[in-house]
Scaffold this active site. Structure first.
Site, PDB file in Angstrom:
ATOM      1  CB  ALA A  29      22.622 -24.145  24.398  1.00 42.86           C
ATOM      2  CG  ASN A  59      31.064 -18.586  19.438  1.00 46.08           C
ATOM      3  OD1 ASN A  59      32.086 -18.301  18.857  1.00 46.08           O
ATOM      4  ND2 ASN A  59      29.949 -17.920  19.304  1.00 46.08           N
ATOM      5  N   GLY A 106      37.575 -23.382  24.338  1.00 39.61           N
ATOM      6  CA  GLY A 106      38.363 -24.375  25.074  1.00 39.61           C
ATOM      7  C   GLY A 106      37.471 -25.448  25.670  1.00 39.61           C
ATOM      8  CB  ALA A 107      34.874 -27.130  25.334  1.00 40.30           C
ATOM      9  CB  ALA A 142      15.660 -19.308  12.855  1.00 45.24           C
ATOM     10  NE  ARG A 173      37.498 -15.545  30.485  1.00 44.18           N
ATOM     11  CZ  ARG A 173      36.792 -16.469  29.874  1.00 44.18           C
ATOM     12  NH1 ARG A 173      35.646 -16.163  29.308  1.00 44.18           N
ATOM     13  NH2 ARG A 173      37.226 -17.701  29.815  1.00 44.18           N
ATOM     14  CG  HIS A 180      30.152 -14.823  26.986  1.00 45.69           C
ATOM     15  ND1 HIS A 180      29.985 -16.170  26.721  1.00 45.69           N
ATOM     16  CD2 HIS A 180      29.067 -14.453  27.701  1.00 45.69           C
ATOM     17  CE1 HIS A 180      28.842 -16.586  27.265  1.00 45.69           C
ATOM     18  NE2 HIS A 180      28.276 -15.559  27.872  1.00 45.69           N
ATOM     19  CD  GLU A 190      27.817 -15.928  23.853  1.00 51.18           C
ATOM     20  OE1 GLU A 190      28.269 -16.907  23.226  1.00 51.18           O
ATOM     21  OE2 GLU A 190      28.295 -14.780  23.790  1.00 51.18           O
TER      22      GLU A 190
HETATM   23  P1  ADP Z   1      25.739 -21.728  22.834  1.00 48.63           P
HETATM   24  O1  ADP Z   1      27.076 -21.678  23.483  1.00 48.63           O
HETATM   25  O2  ADP Z   1      24.725 -20.885  23.531  1.00 48.63           O
HETATM   26  O3  ADP Z   1      25.284 -23.115  22.534  1.00 48.63           O
HETATM   27  P2  ADP Z   1      26.944 -21.328  20.194  1.00 48.63           P
HETATM   28  O4  ADP Z   1      27.544 -20.071  19.718  1.00 48.63           O
HETATM   29  O5  ADP Z   1      27.854 -22.455  20.548  1.00 48.63           O
HETATM   30  O6  ADP Z   1      25.957 -20.960  21.416  1.00 48.63           O
HETATM   31  O7  ADP Z   1      25.921 -21.893  19.117  1.00 48.63           O
HETATM   32  C1  ADP Z   1      24.927 -21.103  18.530  1.00 48.63           C
HETATM   33  C2  ADP Z   1      24.626 -21.628  17.139  1.00 48.63           C
HETATM   34  O8  ADP Z   1      23.440 -21.027  16.620  1.00 48.63           O
HETATM   35  C3  ADP Z   1      25.729 -21.336  16.124  1.00 48.63           C
HETATM   36  O9  ADP Z   1      26.110 -22.527  15.486  1.00 48.63           O
HETATM   37  C4  ADP Z   1      25.079 -20.340  15.163  1.00 48.63           C
HETATM   38  O10 ADP Z   1      25.583 -20.417  13.846  1.00 48.63           O
HETATM   39  C5  ADP Z   1      23.612 -20.749  15.225  1.00 48.63           C
HETATM   40  N1  ADP Z   1      22.667 -19.697  14.821  1.00 48.63           N
HETATM   41  C6  ADP Z   1      22.732 -18.381  15.108  1.00 48.63           C
HETATM   42  N2  ADP Z   1      21.701 -17.709  14.557  1.00 48.63           N
HETATM   43  C7  ADP Z   1      20.949 -18.628  13.902  1.00 48.63           C
HETATM   44  C8  ADP Z   1      19.751 -18.563  13.121  1.00 48.63           C
HETATM   45  N3  ADP Z   1      19.110 -17.411  12.906  1.00 48.63           N
HETATM   46  N4  ADP Z   1      19.256 -19.711  12.583  1.00 48.63           N
HETATM   47  C9  ADP Z   1      19.903 -20.887  12.775  1.00 48.63           C
HETATM   48  N5  ADP Z   1      21.043 -21.003  13.497  1.00 48.63           N
HETATM   49  C10 ADP Z   1      21.562 -19.903  14.061  1.00 48.63           C
END
Ligand code: ADP
Length: 456
Positions: free
Chosen positions: A15, A42, A47-48, A158, A284, A394, A423
């Site tokens: 995202a 994630n 599996g993407a 953040a 699931r 999830h 997510e």
């Molecule tokens: P999505 O599938 O919604 O894109 P992901 O789990 O693939 O979500 O990616 C979310 C990312 O955000 C991860 O790499 C995670 O480490 C990062 N993340 C989570 N919390 C923070 C935060 N507080 N500051 C910066 N990055 C963050």
């Protein structure tokens, strides 16, 4: 210290990259901040596979009749009607465009002659990236972001959203050395921090059942930070109690088994007594709950080369196979007797079960569980038999967004300057996310977020 950009994107999963790239291509200055030492979240370890109705592989394989409406129907039904129908429609209608963008602009390679049909889907509609994992997607996203000169700040967490006169204008973050950096965002902050599957306290806060007895498939970064930060400034939350377990995971570590994707090509599930107990292409949640009711709370998945050869699953996940072998969680056996003996499964029941499956494969009718795909004959060995258990996968709940990905407050009004995708939003999947729908969700709405902020 202070840094100034038009757009600040928090979280570098699918995202986040989609949002950052779209905003940059709309002419904005963009920064992407990521708390882990590497990008991908994630999305990287998934599996993407991506559900796309009317996709080019369906055309090539002669699969007719699929449509955004049918995928929307499956999605609504799969989430027990708790997803927002309008938002689901936006997702399914934009899916083909999003996949085409991934293929043509981001250069993601998808297999051009194979699709998966995940549980709860009425068509084979999931595109499979090369290597069957998110590695392909994230590698290409990273290359594109580098090409566009989007700065990526790793090890940067953040912590807080800054609001001035009701508008979100900045993100306060902390780097590895404990320094606070305020990233100012002239046009908007886009939260893409993923779910909260690895935050046990947060899981328990919203669903007492999802306690430490469950391991999880997700990365340690999935702690719900974006949800918590947005809630602190008035954002509304929805569906928070709905936490999905993935049925087929390593029972020792919780890691998802992608090797076990042979399930989508006809592998069967049996219990310790050697009996099938659920339709292998069920949702699931249904499969997970059924597994937890079996002896020991685990299952065995069985397949042979005939099934493996359909998608070549075992050769793309060879590392996982070797790891499971080392942990004695999988075995390859020439006969069913040998397979049963390895895991102490009731051999007579197992042989009876397999005999029935062989009959159903011939007649095309599964009289016991009405398998919605194709059962395959297991007459011929060698057999692969893998032990597995469910694990948290999830989190369906999260922020409420509208079709521009604006984050809404408790009165349903957009919070100026704040956008979210992926997510951490809670409006699509209802009680249960269908396989292959996360990638569609995160790419479609990640892009919309970047495009919307790009219009400012
Ligand atoms: P999505 O599938 O919604 O894109 P992901 O789990 O693939 O979500 O990616 C979310 C990312 O955000 C991860 O790499 C995670 O480490 C990062 N993340 C989570 N919390 C923070 C935060 N507080 N500051 C910066 N990055 C963050």
């Amino acid at each position: 210290s202070d840094q100034h950009y038009d757009v600040v994107v928090v979280g570098s999963g699918g995202a986040g990259f989609s949002a950052a790239i779209e905003a940059k291509e709309a002419g904005k200055s963009v920064v992407l901040i990521e708390k882990m030492p590497a990008v991908g979240g994630n999305t990287l370890i998934s599996g993407a596979e991506m559900n796309v109705p009317n996709n080019w592989v369906q055309k090539k394989l002669g699969i007719k009749g699929d449509s955004p409406e049918k995928m929307a129907e499956d999605t609504i039904k799969g989430g027990d009607k708790l997803g927002n129908p309008h938002m689901i429609q936006v997702m399914t209608e934009h899916a083909l465009d999003a996949a085409t963008w991934l293929k043509d602009d981001i250069k993601v390679e998808f297999l051009d002659d194979q699709l998966f049909q995940f549980g709860g889907h009425s068509y084979k509609r999931a595109l499979i990236p090369k290597g069957h994992t998110g590695q392909e997607v994230i590698t290409k996203f990273k290359a594109k972001a580098d090409k566009l000169d989007i700065p990526i700040k790793l090890n940067t967490t953040a912590k807080e959203l800054v609001k001035e006169d009701d508008k979100v204008t900045a993100v306060k973050a902390e780097n590895k050395d404990g320094d606070t950096i305020t990233y100012h965002a002239k046009d908007g902050v886009i939260l893409t921090t993923g779910g909260f599957g690895s935050n046990v306290d947060m899981r328990k806060k919203y669903n007492a059942k999802m306690d430490e007895s469950y391991m999880s498939t997700v990365t340690e970064g999935s702690t719900g930070d974006g949800i918590v930060m947005a809630e602190a400034i008035g954002a509304d939350l929805t569906n928070m109690e709905n936490i999905q377990t993935y049925p087929i995971c390593n029972p020792k570590t919780g890691v998802i088994s992608l090797l076990a994707d042979t399930r989508f090509d006809g592998a069967i599930l049996v219990n310790q007594e050697g009996n099938r107990f659920v339709e292998e292409l069920e949702r699931r949640d249904v499969i997970s709950n059924a597994i937890l009711k079996q002896t020991g709370g685990y299952t065995y998945q069985i397949w042979n080369d005939k099934i493996n050869d359909i998608s070549g699953t075992m050769s793309v996940h060879e590392a996982e196979y070797n790891e499971l072998k080392k942990q004695k969680l999988i075995t390859k056996a020439d006969t069913l007797e040998e397979a049963a003996a390895f895991f102490d499964i009731d051999v007579n029941n197992l042989k009876e079960t397999v005999k029935k499956v062989n009959d159903y494969a011939k007649t095309g009718k599964d009289k016991d569980f009405n398998h919605r795909g194709k059962l395959v004959s297991l007459e011929e060995g060698p057999y692969y038999i893998e032990k597995a258990a469910p694990s948290v996968h999830h989190t369906m709940g999260g922020l409420v967004i509208n079709d521009k990905t604006e984050v809404l407050d408790k009165e349903g009004k957009p919070i100026p300057g704040l956008y979210a995708a992926g997510e951490l939003t809670g409006v699509i999947h209802g009680s249960n996310r269908l396989g292959g729908n996360a990638i569609t969700d995160i790419i479609v709405f990640g892009r919309i977020a970047g495009q919307e902020v790009g219009k400012k």
